[in-house]
Design a protein around this motif. Structure first.
Motif, PDB file in Angstrom:
ATOM      1  N   TYR A 125       0.797  -1.330   0.152  1.00  0.00           N
ATOM      2  CA  TYR A 125       0.035  -0.241  -0.146  1.00  0.00           C
ATOM      3  C   TYR A 125       1.246   1.313  -0.082  1.00  0.00           C
ATOM      4  N   LEU A 126       1.880   0.753   1.022  1.00  0.00           N
ATOM      5  CA  LEU A 126       2.508   2.310   1.104  1.00  0.00           C
ATOM      6  C   LEU A 126       4.095   2.824  -0.480  1.00  0.00           C
ATOM      7  N   ARG A 127       4.305   1.977  -0.810  1.00  0.00           N
ATOM      8  CA  ARG A 127       4.683   2.002  -2.383  1.00  0.00           C
ATOM      9  C   ARG A 127       3.773   2.252  -2.924  1.00  0.00           C
ATOM     10  N   ASP A 128       2.057   2.207  -3.714  1.00  0.00           N
ATOM     11  CA  ASP A 128       1.797   2.422  -4.098  1.00  0.00           C
ATOM     12  C   ASP A 128       1.309   4.097  -3.889  1.00  0.00           C
ATOM     13  N   HIS A 129       1.696   4.871  -3.147  1.00  0.00           N
ATOM     14  CA  HIS A 129       1.354   6.147  -2.737  1.00  0.00           C
ATOM     15  C   HIS A 129       3.181   6.475  -2.467  1.00  0.00           C
ATOM     16  N   THR A 130       4.131   6.219  -1.733  1.00  0.00           N
ATOM     17  CA  THR A 130       5.560   6.450  -1.624  1.00  0.00           C
ATOM     18  C   THR A 130       6.788   6.086  -2.347  1.00  0.00           C
ATOM     19  N   GLU A 131       7.285   7.073  -2.173  1.00  0.00           N
ATOM     20  CA  GLU A 131       9.224   5.930  -2.150  1.00  0.00           C
ATOM     21  C   GLU A 131       9.890   5.739  -1.438  1.00  0.00           C
ATOM     22  N   ASP A 132       9.341   6.180   0.055  1.00  0.00           N
ATOM     23  CA  ASP A 132      10.370   6.705   1.248  1.00  0.00           C
ATOM     24  C   ASP A 132      10.509   5.175   1.734  1.00  0.00           C
ATOM     25  N   ASP A 133      11.753   5.509   2.185  1.00  0.00           N
ATOM     26  CA  ASP A 133      12.458   4.951   2.849  1.00  0.00           C
ATOM     27  C   ASP A 133      11.078   3.688   3.757  1.00  0.00           C
ATOM     28  N   ILE A 134      11.336   2.184   4.222  1.00  0.00           N
ATOM     29  CA  ILE A 134      10.793   1.213   4.703  1.00  0.00           C
ATOM     30  C   ILE A 134      11.730   0.439   5.202  1.00  0.00           C
TER      31      ILE A 134
ATOM     32  N   ILE B   6      12.537 -11.964   1.940  1.00  0.00           N
ATOM     33  CA  ILE B   6      13.532 -10.879   1.171  1.00  0.00           C
ATOM     34  C   ILE B   6      13.372 -11.244  -0.242  1.00  0.00           C
ATOM     35  N   ASN B   7      13.560 -12.005  -0.778  1.00  0.00           N
ATOM     36  CA  ASN B   7      12.931 -12.107  -2.650  1.00  0.00           C
ATOM     37  C   ASN B   7      12.236 -11.155  -2.520  1.00  0.00           C
ATOM     38  N   GLN B   8      10.225 -11.689  -1.629  1.00  0.00           N
ATOM     39  CA  GLN B   8       8.949 -10.834  -1.973  1.00  0.00           C
ATOM     40  C   GLN B   8       8.958  -9.269  -2.027  1.00  0.00           C
ATOM     41  N   LEU B   9      10.053  -9.132  -1.017  1.00  0.00           N
ATOM     42  CA  LEU B   9      10.572  -7.576  -0.664  1.00  0.00           C
ATOM     43  C   LEU B   9      10.633  -6.927  -1.615  1.00  0.00           C
ATOM     44  N   SER B  10      12.104  -7.494  -2.548  1.00  0.00           N
ATOM     45  CA  SER B  10      13.333  -7.287  -3.239  1.00  0.00           C
ATOM     46  C   SER B  10      12.125  -6.703  -4.387  1.00  0.00           C
ATOM     47  N   VAL B  11      11.350  -6.675  -4.892  1.00  0.00           N
ATOM     48  CA  VAL B  11      10.244  -6.117  -6.220  1.00  0.00           C
ATOM     49  C   VAL B  11      10.102  -5.174  -5.749  1.00  0.00           C
ATOM     50  N   TYR B  12       9.844  -3.935  -4.962  1.00  0.00           N
ATOM     51  CA  TYR B  12      10.066  -2.689  -3.978  1.00  0.00           C
ATOM     52  C   TYR B  12      11.285  -2.023  -3.240  1.00  0.00           C
ATOM     53  N   PRO B  13      11.367  -0.736  -4.086  1.00  0.00           N
ATOM     54  CA  PRO B  13      12.262   0.282  -3.782  1.00  0.00           C
ATOM     55  C   PRO B  13      12.497   0.722  -2.301  1.00  0.00           C
ATOM     56  N   ASN B  14      13.296   1.150  -2.268  1.00  0.00           N
ATOM     57  CA  ASN B  14      14.285   1.596  -1.364  1.00  0.00           C
ATOM     58  C   ASN B  14      13.601   0.534   0.528  1.00  0.00           C
TER      59      ASN B  14
ATOM     60  N   SER C 128      23.205  -5.121  19.493  1.00  0.00           N
ATOM     61  CA  SER C 128      24.416  -6.580  19.159  1.00  0.00           C
ATOM     62  C   SER C 128      25.406  -6.578  17.662  1.00  0.00           C
ATOM     63  N   PRO C 129      26.695  -6.387  18.271  1.00  0.00           N
ATOM     64  CA  PRO C 129      27.940  -6.714  17.130  1.00  0.00           C
ATOM     65  C   PRO C 129      27.128  -7.312  16.173  1.00  0.00           C
ATOM     66  N   ASN C 130      26.689  -8.547  15.660  1.00  0.00           N
ATOM     67  CA  ASN C 130      25.473  -9.459  14.994  1.00  0.00           C
ATOM     68  C   ASN C 130      24.082  -9.053  14.682  1.00  0.00           C
ATOM     69  N   GLN C 131      24.303  -7.969  15.065  1.00  0.00           N
ATOM     70  CA  GLN C 131      23.317  -7.011  13.686  1.00  0.00           C
ATOM     71  C   GLN C 131      23.748  -6.169  12.786  1.00  0.00           C
ATOM     72  N   TYR C 132      22.871  -6.117  12.237  1.00  0.00           N
ATOM     73  CA  TYR C 132      23.540  -4.975  10.741  1.00  0.00           C
ATOM     74  C   TYR C 132      21.840  -4.274  10.024  1.00  0.00           C
ATOM     75  N   ALA C 133      22.271  -3.665   9.694  1.00  0.00           N
ATOM     76  CA  ALA C 133      21.076  -3.509   8.049  1.00  0.00           C
ATOM     77  C   ALA C 133      21.734  -3.421   7.054  1.00  0.00           C
ATOM     78  N   ARG C 134      20.704  -3.820   6.002  1.00  0.00           N
ATOM     79  CA  ARG C 134      20.957  -4.398   4.515  1.00  0.00           C
ATOM     80  C   ARG C 134      20.138  -3.529   3.634  1.00  0.00           C
ATOM     81  N   GLN C 135      19.905  -2.863   3.049  1.00  0.00           N
ATOM     82  CA  GLN C 135      18.889  -2.419   1.964  1.00  0.00           C
ATOM     83  C   GLN C 135      18.726  -3.561   0.874  1.00  0.00           C
ATOM     84  N   ILE C 136      17.852  -4.302   1.102  1.00  0.00           N
ATOM     85  CA  ILE C 136      17.233  -4.927   0.315  1.00  0.00           C
ATOM     86  C   ILE C 136      16.969  -4.831  -1.094  1.00  0.00           C
ATOM     87  N   SER C 137      16.831  -3.702  -1.590  1.00  0.00           N
ATOM     88  CA  SER C 137      16.462  -3.102  -2.669  1.00  0.00           C
ATOM     89  C   SER C 137      16.636  -2.110  -3.114  1.00  0.00           C
TER      90      SER C 137
END
Length: 159
Positions: free
Chosen positions: A90-99, A116-124, A150-159
């Motif tokens: 729904y958000l992607r229909d209205h904005t490309e702001d980061d999620i 990951i596969n399902q979300l990677s079709v959407y930008p940002n 924690s050192p095991n935590q990290y973020a990645r842009q998937i799309s």
């Protein structure tokens, strides 16, 4: 969709001003893995849940001139997969702001469940991966622009 809370303006969990949506479910995998009660959201788990429409959440976000991103966190957004996926669409229909999605699952767990596969079709789309591990040194995450616990935590842009 079911939520625990919505914080219209959050300046702590991401480098941009964000709306924080607290999702209602979690398997408490962090506690199970470390063998003790460590959940920083344990009070959220017992707070009341609210059934609201995806369009209400999105419109509330879109009408705020301050926010530039949506954070899906709270307990475990991926444990409410259908609501999360509907909100992202729904958000992607209205904005490309980061999620930004905060998860305690590992990247491998998310990939094996197909998220990951399902979300990677959407930008940002950005995902913060990894369980909270107590008594660890925090570290700065470049993607989120904040300290993670924690050192095991990290973020990645998937799309």
């Amino acid at each position: 969709m079911i939520v625990k809370n919505i914080l219209d303006e959050d300046f702590v969990n991401y480098k941009k001003p964000s709306m924080l949506i607290a999702f209602p479910s979690c398997s408490f995998k962090c506690e199970r893995d470390c063998g003790r009660r460590v959940c920083q959201n344990s009070t959220l788990a017992v707070s009341p849940s609210h059934n609201i429409s995806v369009s209400y959440v999105a419109d509330r976000y879109l009408q705020n001139p301050i926010t530039q991103a949506v954070i899906c966190g709270g307990l475990e957004p991926f444990d409410s997969w259908h609501d999360l996926y509907e909100l992202v669409g729904y958000l992607r229909d209205h904005t490309e702001d980061d999620i930004v999605i905060y998860t305690g699952y590992t990247e491998e767990e998310c990939a094996s469940m197909g998220y990951i596969n399902q979300l990677s079709v959407y930008p940002n789309i950005i995902v913060k991966f990894g369980r909270y591990v107590p008594d660890q040194d925090s570290h700065y995450d470049e993607v989120l622009g904040i300290q993670l616990a924690s050192p095991n935590q990290y973020a990645r842009q998937i799309s």
